[in-house]
Design a protein around this motif. Sequence first.
Motif, PDB file in Angstrom:
ATOM      1  N   UNK A 154       0.836  -1.203   0.000  1.00  0.00           N
ATOM      2  CA  UNK A 154       0.000   0.000   0.000  1.00  0.00           C
ATOM      3  C   UNK A 154       0.870   1.252   0.000  1.00  0.00           C
ATOM      4  N   UNK A 155       1.895   1.244   0.846  1.00  0.00           N
ATOM      5  CA  UNK A 155       2.775   2.410   0.947  1.00  0.00           C
ATOM      6  C   UNK A 155       3.563   2.588  -0.348  1.00  0.00           C
ATOM      7  N   UNK A 156       4.161   1.505  -0.851  1.00  0.00           N
ATOM      8  CA  UNK A 156       4.955   1.583  -2.078  1.00  0.00           C
ATOM      9  C   UNK A 156       4.107   2.099  -3.235  1.00  0.00           C
ATOM     10  N   UNK A 157       2.918   1.552  -3.398  1.00  0.00           N
ATOM     11  CA  UNK A 157       2.046   1.978  -4.493  1.00  0.00           C
ATOM     12  C   UNK A 157       1.668   3.445  -4.374  1.00  0.00           C
ATOM     13  N   UNK A 158       1.336   3.884  -3.171  1.00  0.00           N
ATOM     14  CA  UNK A 158       0.970   5.289  -2.966  1.00  0.00           C
ATOM     15  C   UNK A 158       2.142   6.205  -3.294  1.00  0.00           C
ATOM     16  N   UNK A 159       3.342   5.806  -2.900  1.00  0.00           N
ATOM     17  CA  UNK A 159       4.520   6.630  -3.167  1.00  0.00           C
ATOM     18  C   UNK A 159       4.818   6.709  -4.664  1.00  0.00           C
ATOM     19  N   UNK A 160       4.703   5.579  -5.356  1.00  0.00           N
ATOM     20  CA  UNK A 160       4.914   5.611  -6.811  1.00  0.00           C
ATOM     21  C   UNK A 160       3.866   6.475  -7.500  1.00  0.00           C
ATOM     22  N   UNK A 161       2.609   6.333  -7.091  1.00  0.00           N
ATOM     23  CA  UNK A 161       1.529   7.125  -7.682  1.00  0.00           C
ATOM     24  C   UNK A 161       1.775   8.619  -7.452  1.00  0.00           C
ATOM     25  N   UNK A 162       2.421   8.940  -6.336  1.00  0.00           N
ATOM     26  CA  UNK A 162       2.667  10.338  -5.973  1.00  0.00           C
ATOM     27  C   UNK A 162       3.957  10.890  -6.569  1.00  0.00           C
ATOM     28  N   UNK A 163       4.606  10.105  -7.426  1.00  0.00           N
ATOM     29  CA  UNK A 163       5.771  10.621  -8.142  1.00  0.00           C
ATOM     30  C   UNK A 163       7.127  10.205  -7.612  1.00  0.00           C
ATOM     31  N   UNK A 164       7.182   9.209  -6.740  1.00  0.00           N
ATOM     32  CA  UNK A 164       8.483   8.748  -6.260  1.00  0.00           C
ATOM     33  C   UNK A 164       9.317   8.256  -7.437  1.00  0.00           C
ATOM     34  N   UNK A 165      10.576   8.646  -7.446  1.00  0.00           N
ATOM     35  CA  UNK A 165      11.476   8.255  -8.532  1.00  0.00           C
ATOM     36  C   UNK A 165      12.213   6.961  -8.225  1.00  0.00           C
ATOM     37  N   UNK A 166      12.391   6.663  -6.946  1.00  0.00           N
ATOM     38  CA  UNK A 166      13.052   5.431  -6.525  1.00  0.00           C
ATOM     39  C   UNK A 166      12.559   5.093  -5.127  1.00  0.00           C
ATOM     40  N   UNK A 167      12.448   3.795  -4.844  1.00  0.00           N
ATOM     41  CA  UNK A 167      11.946   3.342  -3.540  1.00  0.00           C
ATOM     42  C   UNK A 167      12.812   2.186  -3.054  1.00  0.00           C
ATOM     43  N   UNK A 168      13.029   2.157  -1.735  1.00  0.00           N
ATOM     44  CA  UNK A 168      13.730   1.026  -1.130  1.00  0.00           C
ATOM     45  C   UNK A 168      12.966   0.587   0.117  1.00  0.00           C
ATOM     46  N   UNK A 169      13.135  -0.689   0.457  1.00  0.00           N
ATOM     47  CA  UNK A 169      12.579  -1.236   1.695  1.00  0.00           C
ATOM     48  C   UNK A 169      13.768  -1.741   2.507  1.00  0.00           C
ATOM     49  N   UNK A 170      13.928  -1.181   3.707  1.00  0.00           N
ATOM     50  CA  UNK A 170      15.060  -1.498   4.582  1.00  0.00           C
ATOM     51  C   UNK A 170      16.382  -1.428   3.826  1.00  0.00           C
ATOM     52  N   UNK A 171      16.507  -0.420   2.960  1.00  0.00           N
ATOM     53  CA  UNK A 171      17.745  -0.175   2.233  1.00  0.00           C
ATOM     54  C   UNK A 171      17.882  -0.927   0.921  1.00  0.00           C
ATOM     55  N   UNK A 172      16.955  -1.803   0.607  1.00  0.00           N
ATOM     56  CA  UNK A 172      17.025  -2.583  -0.631  1.00  0.00           C
ATOM     57  C   UNK A 172      16.139  -1.957  -1.695  1.00  0.00           C
ATOM     58  N   UNK A 173      16.737  -1.619  -2.860  1.00  0.00           N
ATOM     59  CA  UNK A 173      15.993  -0.992  -3.953  1.00  0.00           C
ATOM     60  C   UNK A 173      14.878  -1.902  -4.447  1.00  0.00           C
ATOM     61  N   UNK A 174      13.793  -1.271  -4.823  1.00  0.00           N
ATOM     62  CA  UNK A 174      12.628  -1.960  -5.372  1.00  0.00           C
ATOM     63  C   UNK A 174      12.531  -1.601  -6.851  1.00  0.00           C
ATOM     64  N   UNK A 175      12.206  -2.590  -7.684  1.00  0.00           N
ATOM     65  CA  UNK A 175      11.955  -2.308  -9.095  1.00  0.00           C
ATOM     66  C   UNK A 175      10.711  -3.063  -9.531  1.00  0.00           C
ATOM     67  N   UNK A 176      10.408  -3.001 -10.804  1.00  0.00           N
ATOM     68  CA  UNK A 176       9.194  -3.617 -11.332  1.00  0.00           C
ATOM     69  C   UNK A 176       9.150  -5.127 -11.184  1.00  0.00           C
ATOM     70  N   UNK A 177      10.296  -5.762 -10.980  1.00  0.00           N
ATOM     71  CA  UNK A 177      10.340  -7.219 -10.825  1.00  0.00           C
ATOM     72  C   UNK A 177      10.474  -7.654  -9.372  1.00  0.00           C
ATOM     73  N   UNK A 178      10.485  -6.715  -8.452  1.00  0.00           N
ATOM     74  CA  UNK A 178      10.643  -7.054  -7.041  1.00  0.00           C
ATOM     75  C   UNK A 178       9.409  -7.775  -6.523  1.00  0.00           C
ATOM     76  N   UNK A 179       9.645  -8.629  -5.537  1.00  0.00           N
ATOM     77  CA  UNK A 179       8.524  -9.291  -4.877  1.00  0.00           C
ATOM     78  C   UNK A 179       8.706  -9.178  -3.367  1.00  0.00           C
TER      79      UNK A 179
END
Length: 181
Positions: A88-113
């Motif tokens: 929910x948080x990741x999706x909201x941040x991307x929708x709001x224009x986030x250019x890059x996202x990480x979870x606990x320091x690990x980058x997230x991309x379109x293939x992340x699970x």
Amino acid sequence: MIEQQERNKDLRAELEEKQAAVQKYEQSFSDGPDRFSDYADEAESLRRYVGALPVEGDGLKVTLQDGEYDGNSENPNDYIVHESHVFQVINELYISGAQAISVNGQRIDGNSYIVCTGPVITVDGVQYPAPFTIEAIGKSDVLESSMKLSGGVMDQLLNDNIIVTLDMGQKISMPAMLSES
């Protein structure tokens, strides 16, 4: 003689085509270094977006923690951060224009699970215990506002007994993603 004239005519037509092609190339080069600079900038931007380069910028840090367990509750899972909350948080941040996202320091991309396994989540095969820190690079005021929309993500998380902390205006650095060779 007629054969020679036909051959000359064909060669002239071919020459005109080649000259037109050269003129087209010359025109593209006449745009000069500005055009090449634009291409280089676009390529670098795309490399950052797909995670091939490290990134740094202003952003928002969102921390999700398990809520305090109430012994009167029937289900202890009602107080644990699950992957759906992280999504929910990741999706909201991307929708709001986030250019890059990480979870606990690990980058997230379109293939992340992200998978929930009891009190931990697994991000691309790496396990992390709570609390979960989700960092986003982008316009921090916009990212924060989107999280705080009435009836939005933050309200939903709080209703699910999740402790949410927003830390705005952070300088965030993220490493490049590891390439899968």
